[in-house]
Design an enzyme around this catalytic site. Structure first.
Site, PDB file in Angstrom:
ATOM      1  N   LYS A  72     -67.023 -63.450 -55.222  1.00  0.00           N
ATOM      2  CA  LYS A  72     -66.368 -64.396 -54.308  1.00  0.00           C
ATOM      3  C   LYS A  72     -66.982 -65.803 -54.345  1.00  0.00           C
ATOM      4  O   LYS A  72     -66.295 -66.783 -54.090  1.00  0.00           O
ATOM      5  CB  LYS A  72     -66.406 -63.863 -52.875  1.00  0.00           C
ATOM      6  CG  LYS A  72     -65.444 -62.714 -52.621  1.00  0.00           C
ATOM      7  CD  LYS A  72     -65.457 -62.300 -51.160  1.00  0.00           C
ATOM      8  CE  LYS A  72     -64.389 -61.273 -50.881  1.00  0.00           C
ATOM      9  NZ  LYS A  72     -64.281 -60.936 -49.460  1.00  0.00           N
ATOM     10  N   ASN A  93     -61.401 -65.419 -51.878  1.00  0.00           N
ATOM     11  CA  ASN A  93     -60.986 -64.052 -52.215  1.00  0.00           C
ATOM     12  C   ASN A  93     -59.675 -64.061 -52.986  1.00  0.00           C
ATOM     13  O   ASN A  93     -59.172 -63.007 -53.352  1.00  0.00           O
ATOM     14  CB  ASN A  93     -60.880 -63.163 -50.964  1.00  0.00           C
ATOM     15  CG  ASN A  93     -59.700 -63.532 -50.094  1.00  0.00           C
ATOM     16  OD1 ASN A  93     -59.141 -64.620 -50.211  1.00  0.00           O
ATOM     17  ND2 ASN A  93     -59.313 -62.634 -49.208  1.00  0.00           N
ATOM     18  N   ASP A 108     -59.384 -64.074 -45.795  1.00  0.00           N
ATOM     19  CA  ASP A 108     -59.957 -63.073 -44.871  1.00  0.00           C
ATOM     20  C   ASP A 108     -59.910 -63.572 -43.421  1.00  0.00           C
ATOM     21  O   ASP A 108     -59.450 -62.873 -42.521  1.00  0.00           O
ATOM     22  CB  ASP A 108     -61.411 -62.754 -45.242  1.00  0.00           C
ATOM     23  CG  ASP A 108     -61.499 -61.858 -46.466  1.00  0.00           C
ATOM     24  OD1 ASP A 108     -60.518 -61.148 -46.758  1.00  0.00           O
ATOM     25  OD2 ASP A 108     -62.553 -61.870 -47.123  1.00  0.00           O
ATOM     26  N   GLY A 133     -72.974 -59.974 -36.879  1.00  0.00           N
ATOM     27  CA  GLY A 133     -73.031 -60.028 -38.336  1.00  0.00           C
ATOM     28  C   GLY A 133     -72.976 -61.460 -38.833  1.00  0.00           C
ATOM     29  O   GLY A 133     -72.477 -62.352 -38.125  1.00  0.00           O
TER      30      GLY A 133
HETATM   31  P1  NDP Z   1     -71.933 -58.521 -46.014  1.00  0.00           P
HETATM   32  O1  NDP Z   1     -72.762 -57.543 -46.776  1.00  0.00           O
HETATM   33  O2  NDP Z   1     -71.753 -59.909 -46.556  1.00  0.00           O
HETATM   34  O3  NDP Z   1     -72.560 -58.680 -44.531  1.00  0.00           O
HETATM   35  C1  NDP Z   1     -72.835 -57.544 -43.737  1.00  0.00           C
HETATM   36  C2  NDP Z   1     -73.359 -57.982 -42.374  1.00  0.00           C
HETATM   37  O4  NDP Z   1     -73.484 -56.825 -41.563  1.00  0.00           O
HETATM   38  C3  NDP Z   1     -74.727 -58.635 -42.402  1.00  0.00           C
HETATM   39  O5  NDP Z   1     -74.801 -59.617 -41.413  1.00  0.00           O
HETATM   40  C4  NDP Z   1     -75.661 -57.475 -42.083  1.00  0.00           C
HETATM   41  O6  NDP Z   1     -76.838 -57.867 -41.418  1.00  0.00           O
HETATM   42  C5  NDP Z   1     -74.817 -56.703 -41.102  1.00  0.00           C
HETATM   43  N1  NDP Z   1     -75.193 -55.294 -41.052  1.00  0.00           N
HETATM   44  C6  NDP Z   1     -74.983 -54.361 -42.006  1.00  0.00           C
HETATM   45  N2  NDP Z   1     -75.445 -53.169 -41.593  1.00  0.00           N
HETATM   46  C7  NDP Z   1     -75.996 -53.362 -40.379  1.00  0.00           C
HETATM   47  C8  NDP Z   1     -76.655 -52.509 -39.436  1.00  0.00           C
HETATM   48  N3  NDP Z   1     -76.817 -51.205 -39.678  1.00  0.00           N
HETATM   49  N4  NDP Z   1     -77.089 -53.041 -38.272  1.00  0.00           N
HETATM   50  C9  NDP Z   1     -76.910 -54.357 -38.025  1.00  0.00           C
HETATM   51  N5  NDP Z   1     -76.306 -55.214 -38.865  1.00  0.00           N
HETATM   52  C10 NDP Z   1     -75.842 -54.726 -40.036  1.00  0.00           C
HETATM   53  O7  NDP Z   1     -70.544 -57.828 -45.791  1.00  0.00           O
HETATM   54  P2  NDP Z   1     -69.125 -58.533 -45.499  1.00  0.00           P
HETATM   55  O8  NDP Z   1     -69.308 -59.537 -44.443  1.00  0.00           O
HETATM   56  O9  NDP Z   1     -68.501 -58.923 -46.785  1.00  0.00           O
HETATM   57  O10 NDP Z   1     -68.296 -57.299 -44.947  1.00  0.00           O
HETATM   58  C11 NDP Z   1     -68.557 -56.737 -43.676  1.00  0.00           C
HETATM   59  C12 NDP Z   1     -67.476 -55.749 -43.353  1.00  0.00           C
HETATM   60  O11 NDP Z   1     -66.240 -56.443 -43.236  1.00  0.00           O
HETATM   61  C13 NDP Z   1     -67.238 -54.676 -44.439  1.00  0.00           C
HETATM   62  O12 NDP Z   1     -67.233 -53.419 -43.822  1.00  0.00           O
HETATM   63  C14 NDP Z   1     -65.883 -54.975 -44.980  1.00  0.00           C
HETATM   64  O13 NDP Z   1     -65.173 -53.792 -45.294  1.00  0.00           O
HETATM   65  C15 NDP Z   1     -65.217 -55.681 -43.812  1.00  0.00           C
HETATM   66  N6  NDP Z   1     -64.157 -56.584 -44.229  1.00  0.00           N
HETATM   67  C16 NDP Z   1     -62.908 -56.330 -43.760  1.00  0.00           C
HETATM   68  C17 NDP Z   1     -61.868 -57.134 -44.131  1.00  0.00           C
HETATM   69  C18 NDP Z   1     -60.522 -56.824 -43.611  1.00  0.00           C
HETATM   70  O14 NDP Z   1     -59.551 -57.415 -44.118  1.00  0.00           O
HETATM   71  N7  NDP Z   1     -60.368 -55.967 -42.606  1.00  0.00           N
HETATM   72  C19 NDP Z   1     -62.039 -58.285 -45.033  1.00  0.00           C
HETATM   73  C20 NDP Z   1     -63.407 -58.486 -45.440  1.00  0.00           C
HETATM   74  C21 NDP Z   1     -64.419 -57.640 -45.054  1.00  0.00           C
HETATM   75  P3  NDP Z   1     -78.170 -58.305 -42.206  1.00  0.00           P
HETATM   76  O15 NDP Z   1     -77.974 -59.750 -42.565  1.00  0.00           O
HETATM   77  O16 NDP Z   1     -79.239 -58.082 -41.210  1.00  0.00           O
HETATM   78  O17 NDP Z   1     -78.271 -57.395 -43.407  1.00  0.00           O
END
Ligand code: NDP
Length: 289
Positions: A72, A93, A108, A133
Site C-alpha cells: 500500500k 489501496n 478504506d 489502533g
Molecule cells: P495494522 O497492522 O496496520 O495495525 C494494527 C493496529 O492494531 C495497530 O495499531 C496495533 O497496535 C493494533 N493492535 C493489534 N493487535 C492488538 C492487540 N492485541 N491489542 C492492542 N492493539 C492491537 O493493521 P490495519 O490497520 O491495516 O488493519 C487493522 C484491521 O482493520 C484488520 O483486521 C483489517 O482486517 C481491518 N480492515 C478492515 C477493512 C474493511 O474494509 N472492513 C479495511 C482495512 C482494514 P500496535 O501499534 O501496538 O501494534
C-alpha cells in the site's frame, strides 16, 4: 448490432500473501450481475517484484488494481497522481490505469465514512471520536473523519511509538490537534465522546472471542460504536456496545462500500452494493462453518 468481443477487461489485487483474501467474491458477483465481461484476478506479488507487476499491469492494459499488505505504501513510487486523501494518508489501496497513467486512491476510510453516514446517520461535523489502533485502517479513517469536520480526535494505541507517529503525521498534514493516549488496561472512554472505532484486528475470525481491552461500562447509549472487522460482522466488541444501547456499525459495510467505490472508479458504473454485500456475507458464513 455491436460486434461480439471476447476481450476481458482486467482488474484485481496485488498482495503477499493473498490466498486468504476474498475480495474477488464481491467483484465477480457484481460483474456477473451486470453481465460485464470483466475479471478480478487475485495475484500474489512478492515485495521485490512490485515494479515488474506494475509494468505488467500496464502491459496487459488492466483497468486497475487493488493493493493490500505489503504494497500500500511501496506502490506510491510508481503512481502518477494521487487523490487528496491518499496524499494525506500516505498509502493507497486502489490504482486506476488511465492509458498508462496511474491514479492512486485510498477507499478504506471513504468506505468507513459511507457506512457511518449513510447507514448509521452519523454526521462527524463538530463531533468527537476515539479510535483504538494506529495502523493503516486507523490512519485512513482518521483522515476521512477530519475531512468530514470532526472537532476532537483521540488516538489510543498499545505501542506508544506507533501511536505518536500517527498523531504527529495527522498534525503535520491536517491542521487538527489530535491527541494520543497510550492504551492501558481497561481504558475508559472519556465522557462526551460521540464516536468509538475499533481499528485493530482484535476479534477477527478465527479469534472471534477476543475483544479490545476497554472498560465497557464507559460506553453510553448516546455513542455510535464501529468496528473495522468484517468477519464476523457482529464482533464481541459490537455486542458489548449494543448491550449498552449504543448504535453499532460493523466492518462488513466498510468492506463492501470501499469495494463499491473502486468498482465505480474502474467501470464508471454504480456498483450493485446489495449483490456485493450478500456475496461476501455468504462467503464469510461458509468460512465459519
Ligand atoms: P495494522 O497492522 O496496520 O495495525 C494494527 C493496529 O492494531 C495497530 O495499531 C496495533 O497496535 C493494533 N493492535 C493489534 N493487535 C492488538 C492487540 N492485541 N491489542 C492492542 N492493539 C492491537 O493493521 P490495519 O490497520 O491495516 O488493519 C487493522 C484491521 O482493520 C484488520 O483486521 C483489517 O482486517 C481491518 N480492515 C478492515 C477493512 C474493511 O474494509 N472492513 C479495511 C482495512 C482494514 P500496535 O501499534 O501496538 O501494534
Amino acid at each position: 448490432m455491436a460486434e461480439k468481443s471476447y476481450k476481458d477487461e482486467l482488474v484485481g489485487l496485488f498482495g503477499y500473501p493473498v490466498s486468504e483474501n476474498p475480495t474477488c467474491i464481491m467483484y465477480e458477483a457484481a460483474f456477473n450481475h451486470l453481465g460485464l465481461h470483466w475479471k478480478y484476478l487475485t495475484i500474489e506479488v512478492k515485495p521485490e517484484d512490485l515494479k515488474d507487476a506494475v509494468a505488467g499491469l500496464k502491459a496487459f492494459n488492466m483497468r486497475g488494481i487493488n493493493l493490500t499488505i505489503p504494497h500500500k505504501v511501496s506502490v506510491l513510487e510508481y503512481v502518477d497522481d494521487l487523490s487528496e486523501s491518499a496524499k494525506i494518508i500516505g498509502a493507497v489501496n486502489t490504482l486506476v490505469n488511465n492509458d498508462g497513467k496511474l491514479f492512486g486512491e485510498n477507499t478504506d476510510g471513504k468506505g468507513f465514512l459511507k457506512a457511518l453516514v449513510d447507514d448509521a446517520g452519523f454526521d462527524p461535523l463538530d463531533r468527537s471520536a476515539v479510535i483504538l489502533g494506529a495502523g493503516g485502517a486507523a490512519r485512513a479513517i482518521a483522515v476521512e473523519l477530519i475531512f468530514a469536520g470532526l472537532e476532537r480526535l483521540i488516538i489510543v494505541n498499545r505501542s506508544e511509538e506507533r501511536g505518536k507517529e500517527l498523531v504527529a503525521h495527522l498534525k503535520d498534514r491536517t491542521s487538527m490537534d489530535v491527541e494520543f493516549i497510550r492504551w492501558g488496561e481497561g481504558y475508559r472512554i472519556p465522557e462526551g465522546v460521540d464516536l468509538l472505532v475499533n481499528a485493530t484486528p482484535i476479534g477477527l475470525y478465527p479469534n472471534i472471542k477476543d475483544k479490545p481491552d476497554i472498560d465497557y461500562s464507559s460506553i453510553t447509549e448516546n455513542m455510535v460504536v464501529c468496528d473495522v472487522i468484517p468477519n464476523p460482522p457482529e464482533t464481541g466488541f459490537l455486542k458489548e456496545a449494543a448491550a449498552r444501547g449504543a448504535k453499532t456499525v460493523n466492518g462488513l459495510g466498510m468492506l463492501v462500500y470501499q469495494a463499491a467505490i473502486c468498482f465505480k472508479m474502474w467501470t464508471g458504473m454504480d456498483a450493485p452494493v446489495e449483490v456485493m454485500r450478500s456475496a461476501i456475507e455468504k462467503e464469510f458464513n461458509i468460512q465459519q462453518h
